[in-house]
Design an enzyme around this catalytic site. Structure first.
Site, mmCIF file in Angstrom:
data_model
loop_
_atom_site.group_PDB
_atom_site.id
_atom_site.type_symbol
_atom_site.label_atom_id
_atom_site.label_comp_id
_atom_site.label_asym_id
_atom_site.label_seq_id
_atom_site.Cartn_x
_atom_site.Cartn_y
_atom_site.Cartn_z
ATOM 1 C CE LYS A 22 -1.862 1.664 4.166
ATOM 2 N NZ LYS A 22 -1.657 3.009 4.275
ATOM 3 C CG ASN A 23 2.601 2.823 3.692
ATOM 4 O OD1 ASN A 23 1.343 3.101 3.607
ATOM 5 N ND2 ASN A 23 3.145 2.657 4.712
ATOM 6 C CB CYS A 118 -3.890 11.391 11.599
ATOM 7 S SG CYS A 118 -3.498 9.809 11.553
ATOM 8 N NE ARG A 123 0.688 10.126 10.561
ATOM 9 C CZ ARG A 123 0.447 8.914 9.732
ATOM 10 N NH1 ARG A 123 -0.709 8.602 9.922
ATOM 11 N NH2 ARG A 123 1.030 8.315 9.109
ATOM 12 C CG ASP A 308 3.146 1.358 9.694
ATOM 13 O OD1 ASP A 308 2.798 2.142 10.406
ATOM 14 O OD2 ASP A 308 3.293 1.378 8.448
ATOM 15 N NE ARG A 400 -6.753 4.734 5.558
ATOM 16 C CZ ARG A 400 -6.116 5.594 6.162
ATOM 17 N NH1 ARG A 400 -6.467 6.072 7.526
ATOM 18 N NH2 ARG A 400 -4.986 6.130 5.498
HETATM 19 C C1 UD1 Z 1 4.414 6.791 6.620
HETATM 20 C C2 UD1 Z 1 3.674 5.432 6.151
HETATM 21 C C3 UD1 Z 1 2.872 5.395 7.605
HETATM 22 C C4 UD1 Z 1 4.073 4.710 8.665
HETATM 23 C C5 UD1 Z 1 5.303 6.097 8.612
HETATM 24 C C6 UD1 Z 1 6.457 5.666 9.684
HETATM 25 C C7 UD1 Z 1 2.984 5.822 4.206
HETATM 26 C C8 UD1 Z 1 1.835 6.285 3.233
HETATM 27 N N1 UD1 Z 1 2.626 5.887 5.286
HETATM 28 O O1 UD1 Z 1 3.555 7.733 6.878
HETATM 29 O O2 UD1 Z 1 2.352 4.234 7.433
HETATM 30 O O3 UD1 Z 1 3.359 4.682 9.929
HETATM 31 O O4 UD1 Z 1 5.503 6.478 7.492
HETATM 32 O O5 UD1 Z 1 6.935 4.728 9.138
HETATM 33 O O6 UD1 Z 1 4.078 5.368 3.762
HETATM 34 N N2 UD1 Z 1 6.925 14.513 10.647
HETATM 35 C C9 UD1 Z 1 6.988 15.936 10.891
HETATM 36 N N3 UD1 Z 1 6.644 16.790 9.965
HETATM 37 C C10 UD1 Z 1 6.489 16.457 8.916
HETATM 38 C C11 UD1 Z 1 6.616 15.009 8.346
HETATM 39 C C12 UD1 Z 1 6.656 14.032 9.583
HETATM 40 O O7 UD1 Z 1 7.097 16.259 12.093
HETATM 41 O O8 UD1 Z 1 6.596 17.299 7.844
HETATM 42 C C13 UD1 Z 1 6.877 13.439 11.823
HETATM 43 C C14 UD1 Z 1 5.862 12.654 12.059
HETATM 44 O O9 UD1 Z 1 4.631 13.466 12.921
HETATM 45 C C15 UD1 Z 1 6.234 11.437 12.515
HETATM 46 C C16 UD1 Z 1 7.612 11.288 11.902
HETATM 47 O O10 UD1 Z 1 8.008 12.500 11.365
HETATM 48 O O11 UD1 Z 1 6.580 11.764 13.921
HETATM 49 C C17 UD1 Z 1 7.729 10.077 10.831
HETATM 50 O O12 UD1 Z 1 6.643 10.426 10.087
HETATM 51 P P1 UD1 Z 1 6.614 10.267 8.398
HETATM 52 O O13 UD1 Z 1 7.889 9.185 8.400
HETATM 53 O O14 UD1 Z 1 6.493 11.516 7.468
HETATM 54 O O15 UD1 Z 1 5.328 9.491 8.131
HETATM 55 P P2 UD1 Z 1 4.353 9.254 6.901
HETATM 56 O O16 UD1 Z 1 5.182 9.344 5.629
HETATM 57 O O17 UD1 Z 1 3.383 10.189 7.184
#
Ligand code: UD1
Length: 421
Positions: A22-23, A118, A123, A308, A400
């Site tokens: 999915k991701n 979320c 996030r 995850d 999902r």
């Molecule tokens: C992706 C995965 C999700 C997984 C996560 C962590 C997808 C669609 N989703 O989510 O299933 O749980 O990686 O492995 O691929 N953060 C910030 N600012 C930002 C972006 C992130 O502070 O602009 C923080 C987030 O709040 C979190 C951490 O960084 O604490 C990691 O998040 P991130 O790796 O960005 O997760 P996603 O890409 O949303």
């Protein structure tokens, strides 16, 4: 709303085919926005999140076609007729933010709704935005929307991500493929889905080096072409189903599963007593016959233990012969499955980002509620091992990210069915 009914206590035996990730798919689909030519993805999973991304891309003017029961998706972004990713679609799925980088890179403008909060934490998307700004995009946040503009195109940048972020790495790698000059991105996330995206982008003519390492270098090109790309196998679905025989006993072969994608998880699972064997065509897992041993886990970015798989691992540890500690370091509110597991008799106490799980001799079926995607499947795993019937409501969370859960598990003997109401 649909519910899932499970009669627990059945040892599993059989085979489960692992779907495409999915991701990975959610990052690959927006890559189609980078080119006028069609991008075809094969091995795509059949999930509501993928439908949401299809809907979003179609709303931007892409032609999206599904073939062979949607195992193949072709996206043609010949004309991008709309630059607004609306709240109505974006609110359903945070990964919608991944259209931002490609839209600004190709069209010089985009308006994308903020994904908002979320269930598993705040996030934010601040890193996506600051990296795009560093590439010369003008950004404004107005009425819940990100207004981005780069009228003269994006410029290459030497940028260090302040936090390791999967989504930000994907968004900015895509943006940089069409930027002017050589972009160097440091402190990139290492997740295999990012490497999969880069392999696809290289097949589209992008010049990328270092994918899968902390430093990714991208030489911008003036245009990309179409491509056909097979989506990498879903390591989270794999890890989830590796836990099924571990918790309920028995033996299951996970066809297509790649152990190299779940090494830290697999080592932990072995420590609990499960027997994990990597075979040519997948992974074989046998549940322990001497009980489940407690372990301590700490979630980390890849290649560490994945957040995850934390909820699913917790389900297993509720039945261990001791006390386990689970530390959640990625998302601040990711223990919502704990009170639901407690309804089934689990002994869990949560303090801040740490959960302590004292193993109990058995779980008992109960009515429980799914609260997010991974929490939902952790309840299914627990229910497989529990005595009696468990009824899980709000299973739309499950749709999902898990395809055909009931048929995949019932093929291994589980007494599981979905009822519509
Ligand atoms: C992706 C995965 C999700 C997984 C996560 C962590 C997808 C669609 N989703 O989510 O299933 O749980 O990686 O492995 O691929 N953060 C910030 N600012 C930002 C972006 C992130 O502070 O602009 C923080 C987030 O709040 C979190 C951490 O960084 O604490 C990691 O998040 P991130 O790796 O960005 O997760 P996603 O890409 O949303």
């Amino acid at each position: 709303m649909d519910r899932i009914l499970i009669e627990g206590g059945v040892q599993l035996s059989g085979e489960i085919s692992i779907s495409g990730a999915k991701n990975a798919c959610l990052a690959l689909m927006p890559a189609a926005l980078l080119t006028r030519q069609p991008l075809t993805l094969t091995n795509t999973p059949f999930l509501s999140d993928i439908n949401t991304m299809r809907e979003l891309l179609a709303s931007l003017g892409c032609e999206v076609a599904g073939l062979q029961n949607n195992r193949i998706i072709t996206i043609a972004a010949d004309k991008i007729s709309n630059h607004i990713a609306k709240y109505d679609i974006v609110r359903k799925m945070r990964a919608s933010i991944l259209v931002l980088g490609p839209l600004v890179a190709r069209e010089g403008k985009a308006v994308v709704s903020l994904p908002g909060g979320c269930a598993i934490g705040a996030r934010p998307v601040d890193i996506h935005l600051s990296a795009l700004q560093a590439m010369g995009a003008d950004l404004e946040l107005k009425e819940g929307y990100i207004f981005a503009e780069a009228t003269r195109g994006l410029q290459a940048v030497d940028y260090t991500f302040p936090v390791v972020s999967v989504g930000a790495t994907e968004n900015i790698v895509m943006a940089a493929t069409l930027a002017k000059g050589k972009t160097i991105l440091r402190n990139c996330a290492l997740e295999p889905e990012i490497k999969d995206l880069c392999v696809c982008l290289v097949g589209m003519g992008a010049k990328i080096q270092g994918a899968g390492t902390p430093t990714i270098t991208i030489d911008g090109v003036s245009e990309l072409t179409g491509n056909t790309h097979s989506v990498i196998v879903d390591r989270i679905e794999l890890g989830t189903y590796m836990l099924a025989p571990a918790i309920s006993g028995g033996e299951v072969f996970l066809r297509g599963g790649r152990i190299d994608l779940v090494e830290s998880f697999s080592k932990m699972l072995s420590k609990t007593g499960a027997n994990v064997t990597a075979l040519d065509e997948g992974v074989l897992v046998k549940g322990s016959t001497d009980g489940i041993l407690p372990v301590n886990i700490s979630t980390e970015p890849y290649p560490g233990f994945p957040t995850d798989l934390q909820a699913q691992m917790m389900a297993l540890l509720t039945l261990s012969q001791g006390t386990s500690k689970l530390e959640e370091n990625i998302f601040e509110n990711r223990f919502m499955h704990a009170p639901e597991l407690a309804r089934m008799g689990a002994n869990i106490s949560v303090e801040g980002g740490t959960a302590q799980v004292v193993g109990v001799a058995s779980l008992k079926g109960a009515p429980v509620m799914a609260t997010d995607l991974r929490a939902s499947i952790s309840l299914i795993l627990a229910a497989l091992a529990a005595r009696g019937q468990t009824v899980i409501s709000r299973v739309y969370h499950l749709d999902r990210g898990y395809e055909n859960v009931t048929s995949k598990l019932s093929a291994c003997g589980a007494k599981i069915k979905r009822i519509s109401s």
